[in-house]
Design a protein around this motif. Structure first.
Motif, PDB file in Angstrom:
ATOM      1  N   ALA A 229       0.790  -1.158   0.028  1.00  0.00           N
ATOM      2  CA  ALA A 229      -0.117   0.078   0.070  1.00  0.00           C
ATOM      3  C   ALA A 229       0.940   1.087  -0.172  1.00  0.00           C
ATOM      4  O   ALA A 229       0.299   2.338  -0.505  1.00  0.00           O
ATOM      5  CB  ALA A 229      -1.078   0.076   1.141  1.00  0.00           C
ATOM      6  N   ALA A 230       2.165   1.296   0.418  1.00  0.00           N
ATOM      7  CA  ALA A 230       3.038   2.294   0.562  1.00  0.00           C
ATOM      8  C   ALA A 230       4.125   2.336  -0.630  1.00  0.00           C
ATOM      9  O   ALA A 230       4.208   1.109  -1.387  1.00  0.00           O
ATOM     10  CB  ALA A 230       3.781   2.282   2.116  1.00  0.00           C
ATOM     11  N   GLY A 231       4.876   3.163  -0.750  1.00  0.00           N
ATOM     12  CA  GLY A 231       5.981   3.350  -1.460  1.00  0.00           C
ATOM     13  C   GLY A 231       7.212   4.358  -1.151  1.00  0.00           C
ATOM     14  O   GLY A 231       7.126   4.695   0.084  1.00  0.00           O
ATOM     15  N   ASN A 232       7.984   4.399  -1.895  1.00  0.00           N
ATOM     16  CA  ASN A 232       9.147   5.157  -1.343  1.00  0.00           C
ATOM     17  C   ASN A 232       8.588   6.617  -0.953  1.00  0.00           C
ATOM     18  O   ASN A 232       8.124   7.470  -1.985  1.00  0.00           O
ATOM     19  CB  ASN A 232      10.361   5.472  -2.720  1.00  0.00           C
ATOM     20  CG  ASN A 232      11.564   6.180  -2.194  1.00  0.00           C
ATOM     21  OD1 ASN A 232      11.511   6.709  -1.061  1.00  0.00           O
ATOM     22  ND2 ASN A 232      12.378   6.197  -3.282  1.00  0.00           N
ATOM     23  N   PRO A 233       8.948   7.041   0.136  1.00  0.00           N
ATOM     24  CA  PRO A 233       8.412   8.345   0.863  1.00  0.00           C
ATOM     25  C   PRO A 233       9.103   9.459   0.378  1.00  0.00           C
ATOM     26  O   PRO A 233       8.646  10.719   0.449  1.00  0.00           O
ATOM     27  CB  PRO A 233       8.146   8.252   2.191  1.00  0.00           C
ATOM     28  CG  PRO A 233       9.274   7.287   2.525  1.00  0.00           C
ATOM     29  CD  PRO A 233       9.544   6.464   1.143  1.00  0.00           C
ATOM     30  N   VAL A 234      10.263   9.669  -0.190  1.00  0.00           N
ATOM     31  CA  VAL A 234      11.121  10.615  -0.540  1.00  0.00           C
ATOM     32  C   VAL A 234      11.527  10.599  -2.026  1.00  0.00           C
ATOM     33  O   VAL A 234      11.145   9.781  -2.737  1.00  0.00           O
ATOM     34  CB  VAL A 234      12.502  10.562   0.097  1.00  0.00           C
ATOM     35  CG1 VAL A 234      12.227  10.562   1.623  1.00  0.00           C
ATOM     36  CG2 VAL A 234      13.305   9.491  -0.078  1.00  0.00           C
ATOM     37  N   ASP A 235      12.006  11.623  -2.554  1.00  0.00           N
ATOM     38  CA  ASP A 235      12.075  11.918  -4.056  1.00  0.00           C
ATOM     39  C   ASP A 235      13.555  11.320  -4.244  1.00  0.00           C
ATOM     40  O   ASP A 235      13.769  11.003  -5.583  1.00  0.00           O
ATOM     41  CB  ASP A 235      12.491  13.560  -4.241  1.00  0.00           C
ATOM     42  CG  ASP A 235      11.054  14.263  -4.292  1.00  0.00           C
ATOM     43  OD1 ASP A 235      10.025  13.633  -4.402  1.00  0.00           O
ATOM     44  OD2 ASP A 235      11.000  15.397  -3.529  1.00  0.00           O
ATOM     45  N   LEU A 236      14.309  10.935  -3.192  1.00  0.00           N
ATOM     46  CA  LEU A 236      15.750  10.288  -3.504  1.00  0.00           C
ATOM     47  C   LEU A 236      15.562   8.832  -4.039  1.00  0.00           C
ATOM     48  O   LEU A 236      14.773   8.192  -3.279  1.00  0.00           O
ATOM     49  CB  LEU A 236      16.511  10.321  -2.307  1.00  0.00           C
ATOM     50  CG  LEU A 236      18.014   9.610  -2.642  1.00  0.00           C
ATOM     51  CD1 LEU A 236      18.738  10.566  -3.422  1.00  0.00           C
ATOM     52  CD2 LEU A 236      18.406   9.737  -0.774  1.00  0.00           C
ATOM     53  N   ALA A 237      16.013   8.604  -5.230  1.00  0.00           N
ATOM     54  CA  ALA A 237      16.098   7.157  -5.533  1.00  0.00           C
ATOM     55  C   ALA A 237      16.512   6.194  -4.746  1.00  0.00           C
ATOM     56  O   ALA A 237      17.809   6.586  -4.166  1.00  0.00           O
ATOM     57  CB  ALA A 237      16.468   6.886  -7.000  1.00  0.00           C
ATOM     58  N   LEU A 238      16.015   4.917  -4.418  1.00  0.00           N
ATOM     59  CA  LEU A 238      16.567   4.050  -3.635  1.00  0.00           C
ATOM     60  C   LEU A 238      17.341   3.110  -4.504  1.00  0.00           C
ATOM     61  O   LEU A 238      16.933   2.342  -5.273  1.00  0.00           O
ATOM     62  CB  LEU A 238      15.515   3.371  -2.878  1.00  0.00           C
ATOM     63  CG  LEU A 238      14.719   4.288  -1.885  1.00  0.00           C
ATOM     64  CD1 LEU A 238      13.754   3.509  -1.102  1.00  0.00           C
ATOM     65  CD2 LEU A 238      15.784   5.024  -0.655  1.00  0.00           C
ATOM     66  N   PRO A 239      18.515   2.526  -4.090  1.00  0.00           N
ATOM     67  CA  PRO A 239      19.218   1.423  -4.692  1.00  0.00           C
ATOM     68  C   PRO A 239      19.023   0.147  -4.608  1.00  0.00           C
ATOM     69  O   PRO A 239      17.995  -0.197  -3.511  1.00  0.00           O
ATOM     70  CB  PRO A 239      20.583   1.695  -4.518  1.00  0.00           C
ATOM     71  CG  PRO A 239      20.503   2.356  -3.118  1.00  0.00           C
ATOM     72  CD  PRO A 239      19.373   3.258  -3.092  1.00  0.00           C
ATOM     73  N   ALA A 240      19.403  -0.761  -5.272  1.00  0.00           N
ATOM     74  CA  ALA A 240      18.771  -2.193  -5.037  1.00  0.00           C
ATOM     75  C   ALA A 240      19.259  -2.790  -3.655  1.00  0.00           C
ATOM     76  O   ALA A 240      20.368  -2.259  -3.460  1.00  0.00           O
ATOM     77  CB  ALA A 240      19.444  -3.125  -6.140  1.00  0.00           C
ATOM     78  N   ASP A 241      18.626  -3.710  -3.097  1.00  0.00           N
ATOM     79  CA  ASP A 241      18.921  -4.489  -2.060  1.00  0.00           C
ATOM     80  C   ASP A 241      19.486  -3.751  -0.566  1.00  0.00           C
ATOM     81  O   ASP A 241      20.217  -4.041  -0.051  1.00  0.00           O
ATOM     82  CB  ASP A 241      20.335  -5.243  -2.395  1.00  0.00           C
ATOM     83  CG  ASP A 241      20.012  -6.349  -3.478  1.00  0.00           C
ATOM     84  OD1 ASP A 241      18.677  -6.646  -3.786  1.00  0.00           O
ATOM     85  OD2 ASP A 241      21.242  -6.666  -4.242  1.00  0.00           O
ATOM     86  N   ILE A 242      18.356  -2.804  -0.603  1.00  0.00           N
ATOM     87  CA  ILE A 242      18.428  -2.011   0.754  1.00  0.00           C
ATOM     88  C   ILE A 242      17.165  -2.135   1.643  1.00  0.00           C
ATOM     89  O   ILE A 242      17.217  -1.552   2.670  1.00  0.00           O
ATOM     90  CB  ILE A 242      18.702  -0.459   0.554  1.00  0.00           C
ATOM     91  CG1 ILE A 242      17.691  -0.055  -0.484  1.00  0.00           C
ATOM     92  CG2 ILE A 242      20.166  -0.350  -0.147  1.00  0.00           C
ATOM     93  CD1 ILE A 242      16.517   0.730   0.136  1.00  0.00           C
ATOM     94  N   MET A 243      16.347  -2.872   1.237  1.00  0.00           N
ATOM     95  CA  MET A 243      14.829  -3.076   1.861  1.00  0.00           C
ATOM     96  C   MET A 243      15.046  -4.373   2.628  1.00  0.00           C
ATOM     97  O   MET A 243      15.258  -5.528   1.951  1.00  0.00           O
ATOM     98  CB  MET A 243      13.698  -2.895   0.903  1.00  0.00           C
ATOM     99  CG  MET A 243      13.388  -1.623   0.420  1.00  0.00           C
ATOM    100  SD  MET A 243      12.153  -1.707  -1.134  1.00  0.00           S
ATOM    101  CE  MET A 243      11.000  -2.658  -0.236  1.00  0.00           C
ATOM    102  N   THR A 244      14.383  -4.425   3.831  1.00  0.00           N
ATOM    103  CA  THR A 244      14.279  -5.696   4.624  1.00  0.00           C
ATOM    104  C   THR A 244      12.808  -5.614   5.230  1.00  0.00           C
ATOM    105  O   THR A 244      12.461  -4.794   6.133  1.00  0.00           O
ATOM    106  CB  THR A 244      15.422  -5.638   5.605  1.00  0.00           C
ATOM    107  OG1 THR A 244      16.672  -5.626   5.252  1.00  0.00           O
ATOM    108  CG2 THR A 244      14.975  -7.138   6.565  1.00  0.00           C
ATOM    109  N   PRO A 245      11.950  -6.598   4.738  1.00  0.00           N
ATOM    110  CA  PRO A 245      10.479  -6.627   5.247  1.00  0.00           C
ATOM    111  C   PRO A 245      10.465  -7.574   6.115  1.00  0.00           C
ATOM    112  O   PRO A 245      11.084  -8.678   6.223  1.00  0.00           O
ATOM    113  CB  PRO A 245       9.780  -7.060   3.989  1.00  0.00           C
ATOM    114  CG  PRO A 245      10.708  -7.990   3.114  1.00  0.00           C
ATOM    115  CD  PRO A 245      12.388  -7.451   3.420  1.00  0.00           C
ATOM    116  N   THR A 246       9.493  -7.387   7.316  1.00  0.00           N
ATOM    117  CA  THR A 246       9.227  -7.985   8.304  1.00  0.00           C
ATOM    118  C   THR A 246       7.781  -7.983   8.577  1.00  0.00           C
ATOM    119  O   THR A 246       6.945  -7.016   8.002  1.00  0.00           O
ATOM    120  CB  THR A 246       9.782  -7.844   9.662  1.00  0.00           C
ATOM    121  OG1 THR A 246       9.584  -6.302   9.838  1.00  0.00           O
ATOM    122  CG2 THR A 246      11.462  -8.026   9.478  1.00  0.00           C
TER     123      THR A 246
END
Length: 449
Positions: free
Chosen positions: A96-113
């Motif tokens: 339901a959510a997305g990247n909240p900032v204008d800065l692009a996020l690189p690969a392999d920095i997200m950890t879901p729980t």
């Protein structure tokens, strides 16, 4: 949801297991029904949609987001035994959510729980975690799909439901940020249901008598095995469903075995039982082992003593037929394809303390346009007890049958169980509106234990 189908293992339980296949549940497509262009039909959708409240990191300076999450729960074992460990995978295909900032996020920095909510026979939750892996996410772009896994141990038999729960997306780039998303109206819809069964051979306790008969006041040697080591054991005479005054209590040995000499004084004794605890239960007892008291009381002159006996029978089932023709539905409309289960007759002539359970599971319905998933079949069970039966049967709950299965009818354990029972059910297959025309068939398997 597709899930692996496991072949039942033979049980060491001293109950006879009966399995019957109700041949074909056929969705008959007659003239004018399901007419239109043919196309492949995927298995009935397992993903579910639910509203979530997502709170972006404070640094983003934007308000919370209330949106729809699409997710699916899968398991590695849809028919576990009590004590098995089940691996759960929580896949969010549309956060339901997305990247909240204008800065692009690189690969392999997200950890879901997250959490998976359990219901039914085993309420609770399962903690799930995903790997630190993701494709690049553009500024203000939608978060990509992700999966999380966890495990839980089955502690109770019966149907266990699994629903998506709260989840959190942690990003590790320049700074550590969290975007927690909570279910607005918990629990979320059920995405998967598994059916757990008791461990085969859970009660392997047994007793043997050195002799099957004796005079009033004689001692009978009772040998027991596979009881709980060093447990309090009671050995007692049995007169039909009631215990007699012939009783003794002692402890089993370090291996769970024992040898006892029970004095039998009651002429009405017809058997001997042994059990753990203060009272007989089928789960922690063994027997009855048949025993006859020889009454040598002299008869009056001109009299004749008449002896008779009642032999224990078996647990069995039969069905009125092996094919059910469900009603046709129209292409473009779909809806409920209905019919009646072929009547099943259960006869419990064992004369012991154990009840029975009749369960069913169904395969996917296959046809010219692909498949209609097993989870699309539901039933409303009914059960009638023949007058005079010691037990009273209870119909299972109305709901989905599916590949994992559900209970059609059952009777409880008791001091004396048995009888004759008639089991029926109203069947309903939910056919999607634009299912390709043709005949679809699945196989419903009924198992009596």
């Amino acid at each position: 949801m597709p899930s692996a189908t496991r072949r039942p293992r033979r049980s060491a339980v001293r109950r006879r297991r009966w399995t019957a296949v109700l041949g074909v549940l056929a969705l008959a497509a007659g003239a004018g029904a399901l007419t239109g262009p043919a196309h492949a039909l995927a298995t009935a959708a397992a993903p579910v949609d639910f509203m979530t409240h997502c709170v972006p990191p404070p640094i983003a300076g934007i308000p919370p987001i209330d949106g729809t999450t699409t997710a699916e729960i899968t398991v590695d074992n849809a028919a576990p035994k009590v004590g098995d460990t089940v691996t759960v995978t929580y896949t969010v295909s549309k956060p339901a959510a997305g990247n909240p900032v204008d800065l692009a996020l690189p690969a392999d920095i997200m950890t879901p729980t997250g959490k998976v909510t359990l219901g039914g026979a085993q309420p609770g939750s399962v903690t799930v975690t995903g790997p630190k892996k993701n494709p690049p996410v553009p500024g203000k772009g939608a978060f990509p799909p992700f999966s999380m896994t966890g495990t839980f141990t089955v502690t109770a038999p019966g149907s266990i439901t699994l629903s998506p729960g709260d989840y959190n997306i942690h990003t590790s780039y320049i700074m550590e940020l969290d975007t927690p998303c909570t279910v607005i109206s918990p629990p979320a819809p059920v995405s998967e249901t598994i059916v757990a069964t008791d461990v085969p051979g859970a009660n392997e306790r047994s007793i043997q008598l050195a002799t099957a008969s004796g005079n009033v006041g004689d001692r009978v040697t009772v040998t027991g095995a596979k009881f709980t080591p060093l447990a309090d054991i009671t050995v007692a005479g049995r007169a039909a469903a009631a215990e007699t005054a012939d009783k003794m209590t002692f402890k089993s040995d370090a291996n769970g075995g024992f040898t006892a000499r029970l004095t039998v004084n009651d002429k009405a004794t017809t058997g001997v039982v042994a059990y753990e605890g203060s009272a007989w239960t089928a789960e922690k007892g063994a027997g009855p082992a048949a025993y006859t008291v020889i009454d040598d009381t002299p008869l009056p002159a001109g009299s004749q003593k008449l002896n008779s006996s009642v032999a224990a029978g078996t647990l069995s089932m039969s069905q009125a037929g092996d094919t059910v023709a469900l009603s046709a539905v129209n292409f473009g409309t779909g809806g409920a394809s209905t019919g009646d289960l072929q009547t099943v007759t259960v006869k419990d002539f064992r004369g012991g303390p154990a009840g029975w359970s009749l369960t069913g599971k169904v395969t996917d319905f296959t046809g010219p346009g692909g498949t209609i998933g097993a989870s699309a079949l539901g039933w409303t069970p009914a059960c009638t007890t023949k007058q005079g039966s010691p037990s009273t049967c209870a119909a299972g709950s109305a709901g989905t049958v599916g590949s994992a299965g559900a209970t059609l009818a059952s009777t409880p354990n008791g001091a004396l169980t048995g009888g004759e029972f008639t089991v029926d059910a109203k069947l309903s297959l939910n056919v999607p509106a634009f299912t390709a025309p043709g005949a679809y068939a699945g196989v419903l398997t009924l198992t009596l234990t």
